[in-house]
Design a protein around this motif. Structure first.
Motif, mmCIF file in Angstrom:
data_model
loop_
_atom_site.group_PDB
_atom_site.id
_atom_site.type_symbol
_atom_site.label_atom_id
_atom_site.label_comp_id
_atom_site.label_asym_id
_atom_site.label_seq_id
_atom_site.Cartn_x
_atom_site.Cartn_y
_atom_site.Cartn_z
ATOM 1 N N SER A 35 -26.343 -34.972 10.735
ATOM 2 C CA SER A 35 -25.658 -35.787 9.730
ATOM 3 C C SER A 35 -24.697 -34.932 8.914
ATOM 4 O O SER A 35 -23.567 -35.341 8.620
ATOM 5 C CB SER A 35 -26.703 -36.438 8.819
ATOM 6 N N LEU A 79 -17.516 -32.128 8.872
ATOM 7 C CA LEU A 79 -16.374 -32.003 9.784
ATOM 8 C C LEU A 79 -15.369 -33.128 9.554
ATOM 9 O O LEU A 79 -14.155 -32.929 9.713
ATOM 10 C CB LEU A 79 -16.861 -31.995 11.237
ATOM 11 N N ALA A 80 -15.872 -34.305 9.183
ATOM 12 C CA ALA A 80 -14.942 -35.392 8.850
ATOM 13 C C ALA A 80 -14.104 -35.022 7.630
ATOM 14 O O ALA A 80 -12.896 -35.290 7.579
ATOM 15 C CB ALA A 80 -15.722 -36.682 8.592
ATOM 16 N N PRO A 89 -28.630 -39.396 -0.627
ATOM 17 C CA PRO A 89 -28.916 -39.816 -2.008
ATOM 18 C C PRO A 89 -30.205 -39.173 -2.511
ATOM 19 O O PRO A 89 -31.250 -39.251 -1.873
ATOM 20 C CB PRO A 89 -29.066 -41.342 -1.871
ATOM 21 N N ASP A 146 -27.154 -36.363 -7.648
ATOM 22 C CA ASP A 146 -26.569 -37.155 -8.738
ATOM 23 C C ASP A 146 -26.122 -36.223 -9.864
ATOM 24 O O ASP A 146 -25.068 -36.416 -10.478
ATOM 25 C CB ASP A 146 -27.604 -38.149 -9.300
ATOM 26 N N ALA A 205 -13.280 -32.023 6.706
ATOM 27 C CA ALA A 205 -12.309 -31.011 7.140
ATOM 28 C C ALA A 205 -11.158 -31.672 7.889
ATOM 29 O O ALA A 205 -9.997 -31.315 7.713
ATOM 30 C CB ALA A 205 -12.992 -29.975 8.028
ATOM 31 N N GLN A 220 -18.845 -36.279 -1.409
ATOM 32 C CA GLN A 220 -19.313 -37.101 -0.294
ATOM 33 C C GLN A 220 -20.807 -36.910 -0.091
ATOM 34 O O GLN A 220 -21.282 -35.787 0.023
ATOM 35 C CB GLN A 220 -18.569 -36.698 0.987
ATOM 36 N N LEU A 221 -21.525 -38.019 -0.031
ATOM 37 C CA LEU A 221 -22.958 -37.940 0.255
ATOM 38 C C LEU A 221 -23.215 -38.359 1.688
ATOM 39 O O LEU A 221 -22.598 -39.313 2.180
ATOM 40 C CB LEU A 221 -23.737 -38.888 -0.667
ATOM 41 N N GLY A 222 -24.134 -37.677 2.352
ATOM 42 C CA GLY A 222 -24.558 -38.097 3.675
ATOM 43 C C GLY A 222 -25.693 -39.091 3.527
ATOM 44 O O GLY A 222 -25.985 -39.561 2.431
ATOM 45 N N ASN A 223 -26.348 -39.399 4.649
ATOM 46 C CA ASN A 223 -27.460 -40.338 4.544
ATOM 47 C C ASN A 223 -28.733 -39.807 5.171
ATOM 48 O O ASN A 223 -29.703 -40.536 5.331
ATOM 49 C CB ASN A 223 -27.095 -41.698 5.158
ATOM 50 N N THR A 270 -21.575 -34.075 10.971
ATOM 51 C CA THR A 270 -20.665 -35.223 11.062
ATOM 52 C C THR A 270 -19.867 -35.376 9.773
ATOM 53 O O THR A 270 -18.641 -35.536 9.793
ATOM 54 C CB THR A 270 -21.465 -36.510 11.330
ATOM 55 N N GLY A 271 -20.588 -35.338 8.645
ATOM 56 C CA GLY A 271 -19.940 -35.568 7.359
ATOM 57 C C GLY A 271 -18.953 -34.481 6.989
ATOM 58 O O GLY A 271 -17.802 -34.753 6.603
ATOM 59 N N MET A 323 -10.035 -34.512 7.356
ATOM 60 C CA MET A 323 -9.202 -35.236 6.385
ATOM 61 C C MET A 323 -8.279 -34.297 5.632
ATOM 62 O O MET A 323 -7.466 -34.750 4.828
ATOM 63 C CB MET A 323 -10.104 -35.975 5.392
#
Lengths: 372, 319
Positions: free
Chosen positions: A108, A114-115, A74, A79, A117, A99-102, A111-112, A119
């Protein structure tokens, strides 16, 4: 012994899941191979495009594209990018996942992305966490048939990212600093505030600052402040500098969004308490920054075009799923920028949107080519 | 059957195993692509890295200490690896050896202050975390080292039979760790010291020396995790390790290593590492609002801890 057996069983579990589970991507579902049928009652009236000249049918419908964008965490910048994504999504009737990471870490991001991909997203736009480490991620994605582009920041070349939409960092920092130096009359004392030390953009911005300073020997940098990643940290870092150099500071430039916000808070309090005026320029065009420009707290901000970056990234990724590829030699495309002051604070967004629309049209004529 | 179930529940690592299986089923039900080969490969590779990081923490916790400086030891190790490979152009083997030595030395530094001066490990490692971070930033000036030998990255990026090399390496290391704690005098002395330091001392164990060694092992595994991370991404970033503290504590504790010391569960590392990797991966795949992702992550970890609490009550009541 039992624990060893348990370990081996766990190994077998992972092995069997990895080796035997279905692949992430079903090639029969790629847009290029989806079969469309004309309903029987419309078969006689289906338009015949065989005689249409090639140049009239270059802009295909992109609504069936499966694309996603990833932002690190964020942040006001992301934004704005999301606004561009939403605009493109609405105009093209195509759902795009933003998709935003944290965390601003490579782990991080890995992880985001590759998830995403996994999907099934076949085009992903990324703001890289690290200019080098992100390339390893991109190679993994491309090997799985996922197209990837950069926005906001580039990875080190050679890279598997197809295109990068960004503001040229070195030039933008140079332009912002030139504006500041001109405003203080070409001489005086300034403070330079840089944000995260590990953001590759900041290194490039610093190069722009140093190059510009060489042209103005009468400008002295009282202090360079580094290493903040939150507004609170920025305030805590900038406040003592204003205390130390009270009355000596002519101008201040912040080269990161959260650094800029922190600077604005400190300037507001400093100017109120000391009565001294300090010429200031920040970066990015979040709502707080624009309000501070209107209120006279901040003199200017260097606005990148994150809305345009989001829009154009979606455009390119969708085009790539419809047979378009970057033209030879094309990688970095400047997405436009503006120095926003009180004079143009209400009109600069329209100017940047015009730049975005122009680049979007030029994607078909200059930056991309149709394969085959 | 009832006896088997009771025996399973009595295990320290049963919570992580149950939680992992439940999460896999839940995420799979909500997002079928969750169990694709691609996703499992990525998750297992991430889990292996988490487990290596957790091993560094576990070596301190098992002896009753704590290592708040784990992440910064990793950061300094990463920087050393980068310096060795890029600045000094050393071979990967020599670079890794030097990096592991640096890790051991950072652990030794912590261990001397903790063991010899009898200072609180939390406070000591909190202070040294700033020291190590400062050195890492000072040496690297915040810049990553990108000129990493390609052969070195085969370990982190490659796979055998569809399984990441890091997973194979993890299992080999965990076998060694299991044997070490079960069959070696040093390993059993570490467990005894963590279980009860006064009792261990009375039985002739030199607990100060054991704590020193345990902290050295903690530094060794921090450096090892650093090397593997660099091998995975192909670049040595000084910012590596910023989130290791949380990850290592979560994986270690959920995996069944007792916070009071004296107990370690190598199998627990596997499942706890998987759990941490699954949570983050799965939450994204099922489309959880990212602004609440941290809350979900914390809630799942809390749930795992609560399950463990109730598990212990059941076990205790059964006795």
């Amino acid at each position: 012994m039992k624990k060893l057996v348990a370990l081996l069983l766990a190994l077998a579990l992972i092995f069997s899941l990895a080796a035997c589970s279905k692949p992430a991507f079903d090639e029969n579902k790629t847009p290029e191979t989806v079969e469309t049928t004309v309903p029987e009652d419309q078969a006689d009236v289906a338009p015949d495009t065989t005689d249409v000249p090639a140049e009239e049918s270059t802009e295909d419908s992109l609504s069936d594209s499966k694309i996603a964008l990833y932002g690190l965490a964020p942040h006001p910048f992301f934004d704005s990018v999301k606004k561009g994504v939403e605009r493109w999504s609405e105009e093209n009737d195509c759902e795009v996942l933003y998709q935003l990471g944290n965390a601003w870490t490579q782990d991080s991001m890995d992880t985001g992305v590759l998830a995403l991909a996994a999907m099934g997203y076949q085009g992903i736009g990324c703001y890289p966490a690290d200019a080098s480490a992100s390339n390893a991620l991109y190679t993994d994605l491309v090997n799985e048939g996922v197209a990837v582009t950069n926005y906001g920041c580039s990875t080190n070349e050679p890279t598997d990212a197809s295109i990068c939409f960004m503001t040229p960092m070195t030039e933008s920092a140079a332009d912002a600093l030139e504006w500041l130096i001109n405003e203080i009359g070409g001489k005086g004392n300034i403070i330079v505030v840089i944000e995260r030390v590990d953001d590759p953009n900041n290194i490039l911005r610093l190069e722009g600052v140093e190059t510009t300073l060489e042209k103005y020997p009468d400008v002295t940098v009282l202090q360079q402040i580094w290493g903040m990643s939150t507004e609170a940290e920025a305030i805590a870092a900038i406040e003592p500098v204003f205390s130390s150099y009270a009355g000596q500071i002519d101008g201040i430039i912040a080269l990161g969004a959260t650094a800029s916000l922190g600077m604005q808070t400190v300037i507001a309090e400093y100017q109120k308490s000391s009565g001294n005026d300090v010429v200031s320029i920040g970066i990015d065009d979040d709502e707080v920054t624009l309000k501070n420009i209107r209120d006279g707290i901040l003199d200017a901000t260097y606005a990148q075009n994150p809305v345009g970056m989001g829009y154009l990234t979606c455009q390119v990724l969708a085009m790539m799923q419809h047979g378009w590829v970057p033209a030879e030699g094309v990688y970095t495309i400047s997405s436009g920028s503006a120095i926003v002051t009180k004079e143009n604070v209400d009109t600069y967004a329209d100017e940047l949107q015009a730049v975005t629309d122009q680049i979007s049209a030029e994607l078909y004529t200059t930056y991309m080519v149709k394969e085959g | 059957m009832k006896r088997v179930a009771k025996k399973f529940i009595a295990r320290q690592d049963s919570t992580s195993i149950i939680a992992t299986v439940v999460l896999v089923l839940v995420f799979w039900a909500l997002q079928p692509e969750f169990l694709s080969a691609f996703n499992i490969f990525n998750v297992s590779r991430t889990a292996a890295l988490y487990a290596f990081v957790a091993l560094g923490q576990a070596m301190a916790i098992v002896v009753g200490d704590m290592n708040v400086a784990l992440g910064s030891m990793g950061s300094l190790s990463v920087v050393m690896l980068g310096v060795c490979m890029e600045t000094w152009s050393l071979s990967p083997i020599l670079a890794v050896a030097i990096t592991l030595l640096v890790g051991v030395l950072t652990g030794l530094f912590n261990g001397i202050i903790i063991a010899k001066f009898k200072m609180n490990p939390f406070v000591v490692t909190l202070a040294t975390s700033f020291v190590f971070t400062g050195f890492a930033n000072g040496i690297s000036k915040g810049q990553p080292y990108s000129n990493i030998s390609e052969s070195f990255t085969l370990l982190g990026k490659g796979k055998i039979f569809g399984v990441s090399n890091l997973v194979w390496l993890l299992f080999a290391v965990l076998v060694i760790v299991t044997l070490f704690f079960r069959y070696t005098k040093l390993g059993r002395s570490i467990l005894a010291t963590g279980g009860s330091e006064p009792a261990a001392r009375l039985s002739g164990i030199k607990t100060s020396k054991i704590k020193l060694i345990a902290n050295c092992l903690s530094g060794f595994f921090a450096a090892a995790a650093a090397c593997l991370w660099v091998s995975r991404v192909g670049t040595a970033q000084p910012s590596t390790g910023t989130d290791w503290m949380m990850t290592s504590m979560a994986v270690t504790v959920i995996g069944g290593t007792s916070m009071s010391g004296g107990v370690i569960s190598p199998l627990g590392f596997v499942f706890a590492g998987l759990l941490m990797a699954l949570i983050r991966n799965g939450l994204i795949m099922i489309g959880v609002n990212v602004y609440y992702e941290q809350a979900f992550l914390g809630a799942v970890i809390l749930a795992a801890l609560l399950i463990d609490y109730f598990r212990m009550r059941v076990v205790t009541r059964g006795r």
